[in-house]
Design an enzyme around this catalytic site. Structure first.
Site, PDB file in Angstrom:
ATOM      1  N   ASP A  20      -2.808   5.528  -3.340  1.00 56.18           N
ATOM      2  CA  ASP A  20      -2.791   6.318  -2.412  1.00 56.18           C
ATOM      3  C   ASP A  20      -2.005   7.161  -1.565  1.00 56.18           C
ATOM      4  OD1 ASP A  20      -5.397   5.339  -1.973  1.00 56.18           O
ATOM      5  OD2 ASP A  20      -5.368   4.546  -0.279  1.00 56.18           O
ATOM      6  N   TRP A  55       0.884  -1.138  -0.182  1.00 56.68           N
ATOM      7  CA  TRP A  55      -0.123   0.140  -0.569  1.00 56.68           C
ATOM      8  C   TRP A  55       0.733   1.543   0.204  1.00 56.68           C
ATOM      9  CZ3 TRP A  55      -0.289   3.655   3.654  1.00 56.68           C
ATOM     10  CH2 TRP A  55      -1.247   4.973   3.487  1.00 56.68           C
ATOM     11  N   LYS A  64     -16.342   6.911  -8.345  1.00 52.98           N
ATOM     12  CA  LYS A  64     -14.854   6.405  -8.232  1.00 52.98           C
ATOM     13  C   LYS A  64     -15.468   5.005  -7.793  1.00 52.98           C
ATOM     14  CE  LYS A  64     -10.750   7.198  -4.986  1.00 52.98           C
ATOM     15  NZ  LYS A  64     -10.529   8.030  -4.387  1.00 52.98           N
ATOM     16  N   TRP A  65     -14.544   3.679  -7.837  1.00 52.72           N
ATOM     17  CA  TRP A  65     -15.483   2.762  -6.912  1.00 52.72           C
ATOM     18  C   TRP A  65     -14.393   2.569  -6.245  1.00 52.72           C
ATOM     19  CZ3 TRP A  65     -19.093  -1.417 -10.536  1.00 52.72           C
ATOM     20  CH2 TRP A  65     -18.707  -2.759  -9.791  1.00 52.72           C
ATOM     21  N   ASP A  66     -14.682   2.156  -5.084  1.00 55.53           N
ATOM     22  CA  ASP A  66     -13.090   1.954  -4.392  1.00 55.53           C
ATOM     23  C   ASP A  66     -13.720  -0.237  -3.725  1.00 55.53           C
ATOM     24  OD1 ASP A  66     -10.976   2.264  -2.571  1.00 55.53           O
ATOM     25  OD2 ASP A  66     -11.567   4.059  -1.585  1.00 55.53           O
ATOM     26  N   MET A  67     -12.268  -0.512  -2.857  1.00 63.73           N
ATOM     27  CA  MET A  67     -11.965  -0.900  -2.703  1.00 63.73           C
ATOM     28  C   MET A  67     -10.995  -1.674  -1.817  1.00 63.73           C
ATOM     29  SD  MET A  67     -10.934  -4.946  -2.517  1.00 63.73           S
ATOM     30  CE  MET A  67      -9.490  -4.848  -3.629  1.00 63.73           C
ATOM     31  N   ASN A  68     -11.684  -1.722  -0.215  1.00 69.22           N
ATOM     32  CA  ASN A  68     -10.454  -0.738   1.340  1.00 69.22           C
ATOM     33  C   ASN A  68      -9.780  -2.659   1.506  1.00 69.22           C
ATOM     34  OD1 ASN A  68      -9.637   1.658   0.597  1.00 69.22           O
ATOM     35  ND2 ASN A  68     -11.788   1.884   0.831  1.00 69.22           N
ATOM     36  N   ASP A  95     -15.936  12.017  -2.014  1.00 67.58           N
ATOM     37  CA  ASP A  95     -15.771  10.834  -1.423  1.00 67.58           C
ATOM     38  C   ASP A  95     -16.460  10.209  -0.574  1.00 67.58           C
ATOM     39  OD1 ASP A  95     -13.433   8.998  -0.849  1.00 67.58           O
ATOM     40  OD2 ASP A  95     -12.878   9.536  -2.671  1.00 67.58           O
ATOM     41  N   ASP A  96     -15.917   9.544   0.381  1.00 70.43           N
ATOM     42  CA  ASP A  96     -16.166   8.876   1.377  1.00 70.43           C
ATOM     43  C   ASP A  96     -17.410   9.660   2.677  1.00 70.43           C
ATOM     44  OD1 ASP A  96     -17.410   6.405   3.038  1.00 70.43           O
ATOM     45  OD2 ASP A  96     -14.863   5.793   3.773  1.00 70.43           O
ATOM     46  N   CYS A 123     -10.755   2.041  -8.367  1.00 66.78           N
ATOM     47  CA  CYS A 123      -9.242   2.626  -7.283  1.00 66.78           C
ATOM     48  C   CYS A 123      -9.700   1.122  -6.122  1.00 66.78           C
ATOM     49  CB  CYS A 123     -10.081   3.723  -6.369  1.00 66.78           C
ATOM     50  SG  CYS A 123      -9.523   4.143  -4.520  1.00 66.78           S
TER      51      CYS A 123
END
Length: 790
Positions: A549, A200, A477-481, A367-368, A527
Site C-alpha cells: 500500500d 504494513w 483486484k482481489w483485496d483482503m484487509n 476501487d472500494d 492484494c
C-alpha cells in the site's frame, strides 16, 4: 535430467546438468539425506556420506552397538523421539497418546512430468519432458499411516519441488499435528540466513544474519502469509553475493500460516523445515482419509543471488503463474482509490477516466466503495451489488461507459470479508469465524467469513460470477484487509477446529480456481492490504500482486528490491501516485515515481486532472515508454546491481533474452556535494556487442530530444499486442505521444559496461552551477541500451 535408483546400494540420485540430490535407504528402512548441491557424477554407492559415530549421551537404535543414532544422521523427513531430538518434520498423535512414528521405505515410482496437487497451487509442466518426479512410498508399521514423499526435478533448472502426502491405511483415527512440506539436513552451518520481513507499507525488507547454534525461524500465525514475514528464505555462504557464490533458496507455495526454520545442532548440522505452521494445526485423519501438504520449491546456485533469483523468476513466471495473462504484457492502468477514496460519483469517475484515456491509460479500475451501503469502511462488505445512488446504471452501466472511452474496466472486491452492517451478515451471522462465548475482534470494522464452509464460498462465488457475466469487467483486484482472530468454525466439530486455518485458505483457493476457470480472460491481481499475501501460492491464481500500500517511490525501492529475490518482475504491482505521498507525505519527482514503477506492472493511482499540462505531457511520455518496453521490463532477465539496504544509490536492470537490449534503473535517495566520480558495473550483456547508451527518464524541463524506440520497434510491438483485449490500444504505436526526454551517452561494448562500468557521475561530483536544476534529492535515471554499430 534423470532420476536414478541404485537397487544394490539403495541410493537415489536426482540430477540434471546443474544440481544433484542424493539420498539413501538406511538400515532402519528410513530415508537418509546425503547431498544437495552442484551436479556431481553418478555412482552406485554414495554410502560413505552416511557418517555414524559413537558419542557420549547418545541414544542408539540397535542393541549391542553404539553407532546408529538418528540424532547424528542427516535425514529426509525426521521424526522426534526415536533417538532424534531435533524438531521433526512430522508428528502423528495416536489414540494411545503416543506421537512416535517410524516411516519405513516400501517402494518408489519414477514418472515423467509432474502430478497435480489436488486443491493446492503448485508448479506444473505442459509437457512430460520438462520434468521428472520421484515418489517414495513409506509406511509406519504400527499405525498403518502411509507417507508419500514427492520430488520433482525440472530440466535445465537448479530446482527441486517437494511435498508430502499422508494416507491413513490403519484402522484407528490419528491426528497430524505437524506435517512439513520439506525437511533438509545440511552437513554444516556456515551460512547466512536471509529473510524478507517488515510490516504494513514496508514489506519484504531484506534481513541478514549468520546461522548460529539453536533455532532461527520466521513464521505467520495470522491466517495469511503476512506483511511481517514472507514464506521464502535463503541460505548463502558468507562470501556469496549477488554475482558469485553458493546459495540455497526455500520457497513455500502457500498463502496461509507457515513456518520456515533452521536448527543448528551442537555438531554443526543444519536442519531446515518449511511448511504449514504447526502452531494451531491439528488435522484429524480418519481411516481411509488423506492429507496433502503444500509444495516447497528449493533452488541451488553457485553463481550468486542474482542467478538464484533468476531461477525462481523463470520457473514461477512460466510454470507457476497460469492462464491467458501468464505470458502477456500487462495493461497500463489507473486506479481511483487515492484519487477519490470513498468520495466519488459516476460523473467524477468519468472525468478521471477521460483524462486517463487522453494520457494513454488502457484500463480504468474502480476501487472500494461501489457496492451496498459502502460510503465508509463501516458498512457494505459482503453485499456485492452496485450502489445505484452512486452508479445509476450499476456496474454494467459504468463498465460500458469506460469501454466507450476506449479503455477496459476493472473492479475491486474483498470477497473474504463482511461488515456487521450488511445484508449478508444480518442474514448469516454464523458465517464469520467466531469462537463461542468469546468476544469477536474486528479489523477495519470488518470480520472474516468462514471460507472453510462450502456454502459460504458458494454464496460469494454466486455474487461475483453474476457481475462478471453481466458487466464488461476485464480485471479484478482481489483485496483482503485483516488477519484472522478467534479462529473457530461453527460448522466443524471440536476435534477438527485445528483444521480451520488450512481449510480457510483452501476455500480461498477454491474460489480463485472457479472464477479464473470460468472467466479465463479476466486479469486477476491479488492484494492483501498491500503485500500481506504476496506469496507463491497467490501467483498460481493471479499473475500479479499489489506489492504494498506504500506507493512512495523511495520506499518502493526497498520493497521491490526485496520482492525480486524470489518473485518475477511481472508479478510486482507498482503505481505512480500523487505527492505528497499519502503514506509518508514525501514529495518525490514525477520522473522518479515512474522510473521506479516501470520495474513492475505499472500504473497510476491519482487524478490526472489535478496535474499541470506539463506534468500530463510527462505522464503521456511515461506511458508511451512503458508500452514500448514493457515486454522487456516484465519478462527480461532481471539483475540487482546496488542495494537500497546498503547504499544511498539503488540500481537494477533487465536484459532481453538475445542480449541486444537492456534497461537500467538508477536511483539516488539523497543528494550530496563534491562527491567522488561514480560508475555502475552492468551485468548480463554480450561482451562482444556494442551498445548505444541513451539516458532517459529525466525530470520535467531537462533538455534532450528524440523518442527512443525505432519505428520498427513500435510496429512490431503494436502488432504483437493487438490481439490482447486490454493492451490493444497501443497497436497504433506512439505516434501521438509526447517524446521522452533523453540524452545519448555514447556507444560502448558490453565488456566495457560490465567490467569498466557505466559512468553515472553528475554535477554532484563538483560545484553544482546555480542554474542547474537537474540533480536533487530522490533523483533517478533510466538508461536504455541497444546493440548497434560503434
Amino acid at each position: 535430467m534423470s532420476i536414478v535408483f541404485h537397487e544394490k546400494t539403495g541410493v537415489f540420485h536426482i540430477y540434471n546438468e546443474k544440481i544433484s540430490y542424493v539420498m539413501t535407504i538406511m538400515r532402519n528402512h528410513q530415508l537418509g539425506q546425503l547431498y544437495f548441491g552442484k551436479r556431481i557424477h553418478d555412482r552406485e554407492d554414495f554410502g560413505y556420506l552416511l557418517e555414524t559415530i559413537s558419542r557420549a549421551m547418545g541414544s542408539y537404535v540397535y542393541a549391542e552397538e553404539k553407532i546408529f543414532s538418528l540424532e547424528h544422521i542427516k535425514q529426509e523427513y525426521g521424526v522426534y523421539g526415536t533417538t532424534d531430538y531435533r524438531h521433526p518434520a512430522v508428528e502423528v498423535l495416536q489414540k494411545n497418546g503416543s506421537r512416535l512414528s517410524d516411516f519405513q521405505y516400501q517402494s518408489h515410482v519414477i514418472t515423467p512430468g509432474k502430478p497435480k496437487l489436488a486443491g493446492l497451487p503448485a508448479t506444473y509442466t505442459e509437457d512430460d519432458s520438462e520434468a521428472e518426479t520421484l515418489t517414495v512410498f513409506l509406511k509406519d508399521p504400527v499405525t498403518g499411516v502411509a507417507l508419500q514423499l514427492l520430488y520433482t526435478i525440472f530440466a535445465g533448472e537448479g530446482v527441486i519441488a517437494r511435498s508430502a502426502r499422508f494416507e491413513n491405511d490403519g484402522e484407528e483415527t490419528v491426528h497430524l499435528t505437524r506435517a512439513m512440506s520439506l525437511c533438509m539436513d545440511l552437513p554444516d552451518h556456515d551460512y547466512e540466513w536471509l529473510q524478507f520481513s517488515g510490516a504494513w507499507s514496508r514489506e519484504r525488507h531484506l534481513r541478514t544474519r549468520r546461522l548460529e547454534y539453536g533455532i532461527q525461524a520466521i513464521d505467520s500465525m495470522r491466517g495469511h502469509s503476512s506483511h511481517e514475514q514472507n514464506p521464502f528464505v535463503i541460505l548463502k555462504r558468507p562470501h556469496a553475493d549477488e554475482f558469485q557464490g553458493e546459495a540455497i533458496g526455500f520457497s513455500l507455495v502457500y498463502s496461509g500460516n507457515f513456518l520456515a526454520q533452521a536448527e543448528v545442532d551442537a555438531h554443526d548440522t543444519t536442519r531446515v523445515l518449511l511448511g504449514i505452521n504447526p502452531a494451531c494445526f491439528d488435522w484429524k485423519l480418519e481411516s481411509g482419509e488423506s492429507f496433502q501438504t503444500p509444495e516447497a520449491v528449493m533452488a541451488y546456485t553457485d553463481r550468486g543471488l542474482n542467478d538464484l533469483s533468476q531461477t525462481y523468476h523463470r520457473l514461477y513466471r512460466r510454470r507457476l503463474a497460469r492462464g491467458y495473462w501468464r505470458d502477456r504484457t500487462r495493461p497500463v492502468l489507473l486506479n481511483n482509490w487515492e484519487a477519490t477514496y470513498f468520495d466519488f460519483t459516476e460523473e467524477r469517475l468519468l472525468e478521471i477516466a477521460q483524462q486517463a484515456k487522453a494520457c494513454g491509460v488502457e484500463l480504468f479500475v474502480l476501487d472500494d466503495g461501489w457496492f451496498g451501503k459502502r460510503s465508509s469502511d463501516h458498512a457494505g462488505l459482503g453485499d456485492w451489488v452496485a450502489n445505484r445512488d452512486r452508479l445509476p446504471g450499476g456496474i454494467e452501466g459504468i463498465s460500458e461507459k469506460i469501454e466507450a472511452l476506449g479503455m477496459k474496466f476493472g473492479l475491486w472486491f474483498e470477497p473474504e470479508m463482511v461488515n456487521e452492517d450488511s445484508d449478508l451478515y444480518r442474514a448469516h451471522p454464523d458465517w464469520i469465524l467466531r469462537t463461542p462465548d468469546r468476544s469477536s475482534s474486528h479489523g477495519r470494522y470488518q470480520y472474516v467469513l468462514d471460507f472453510s464452509r462450502r456454502e459460504v464460498v458458494d454464496c460469494i462465488h454466486g455474487m461475483m460470477a453474476k457481475l462478471l457475466r453481466e458487466a464488461k469487467i476485464s480485471y479484478i483486484k482481489w483485496d483482503m484487509n485483516r488477519s484472522i482472530t478467534e479462529c473457530y468454525s461453527a460448522a466443524l466439530e471440536p476435534e477438527r477446529q485445528g483444521e480451520v486455518f488450512h481449510r480457510y485458505i483452501l476455500g480461498v483457493y477454491d474460489l480463485y480456481e472457479r472464477l479464473t476457470s470460468e472467466f479465463p480472460h479476466v486479469l486477476f491481481e491479488s492484494c492483501a492490504s498491500g503485500g500481506a499475501r504476496f506469496d507463491a501460492g497467490m501467483l498460481y491464481y493471479a499473475p500479479q500482486a499489489w506489492a504494498s500500500d506504500d506507493s512512495d517511490a523511495v520506499e518502493r525501492l526497498k520493497i521491490q528490491y526485496g520482492s525480486s529475490f524470489c518473485y518475477p518482475i511481472s508479478s510486482i504491482g507498482s503505481h505512480v501516485s500523487a505527492v505528497p505521498n499519502h503514506q509518508v507525505r514525501r514529495h518525490t519527482p514525477l520522473h522518479t515515481r515512474a522510473n521506479t514503477a516501470y520495474f513492475g506492472t505499472f500504473g497510476y493511482e491519482l487524478d490526472l486532472n489535478r496535474l499541470t499540462e506539463e506534468e500530463r505531457n510527462e505522464v503521456r511520455a511515461q506511458i508511451c515508454f512503458m508500452k514500448q518496453y514493457r515486454q522487456l521490463l516484465q519478462f527480461g532477465t532481471f539483475y540487482r546491481l546496488s542495494s537500497p539496504f546498503e547504499d544511498n544509490v539503488t540500481a537494477w536492470m533487465v536484459v532481453s533474452d538475445d542480449k541486444k537490449e537492456a534497461v537500467v534503473g538508477w536511483y539516488r535517495v539523497l543528494n550530496k556535494v563534491n562527491v567522488s566520480y561514480s560508475r555502475l558495473r552492468l551485468e548480463g550483456l554480450d561482451p562482444d556487442l556494442c551498445y548505444e547508451v541513451i539516458q532517459t527518464g529525466l525530470p520535467t524541463g531537462v533538455g534532450g530530444s528524440g523518442y527512443i524506440p525505432t519505428a520498427a520497434d513500435t510496429e512490431a510491438d503494436g502488432a504483437k499486442k493487438s490481439e490482447d483485449p486490454v493492451t490493444s490500444s497501443d497497436a497504433d504505436g506512439c505516434g501521438s505521444c509526447v517524446p521522452m526526454r533523453s540524452r545519448c551517452k555514447g556507444s560502448h561494448y558490453g565488456d566495457e559496461l560490465m567490467h569498466l562500468g557505466l559512468l553515472t557521475t553528475d554535477e554532484t561530483a563538483g560545484e553544482v552551477p546555480a542554474e542547474e536544476q537537474e540533480s536533487g534529492d530522490f533523483d533517478s535515471r533510466i538508461y536504455v541500451l541497444r546493440a548497434g554499430q560503434l
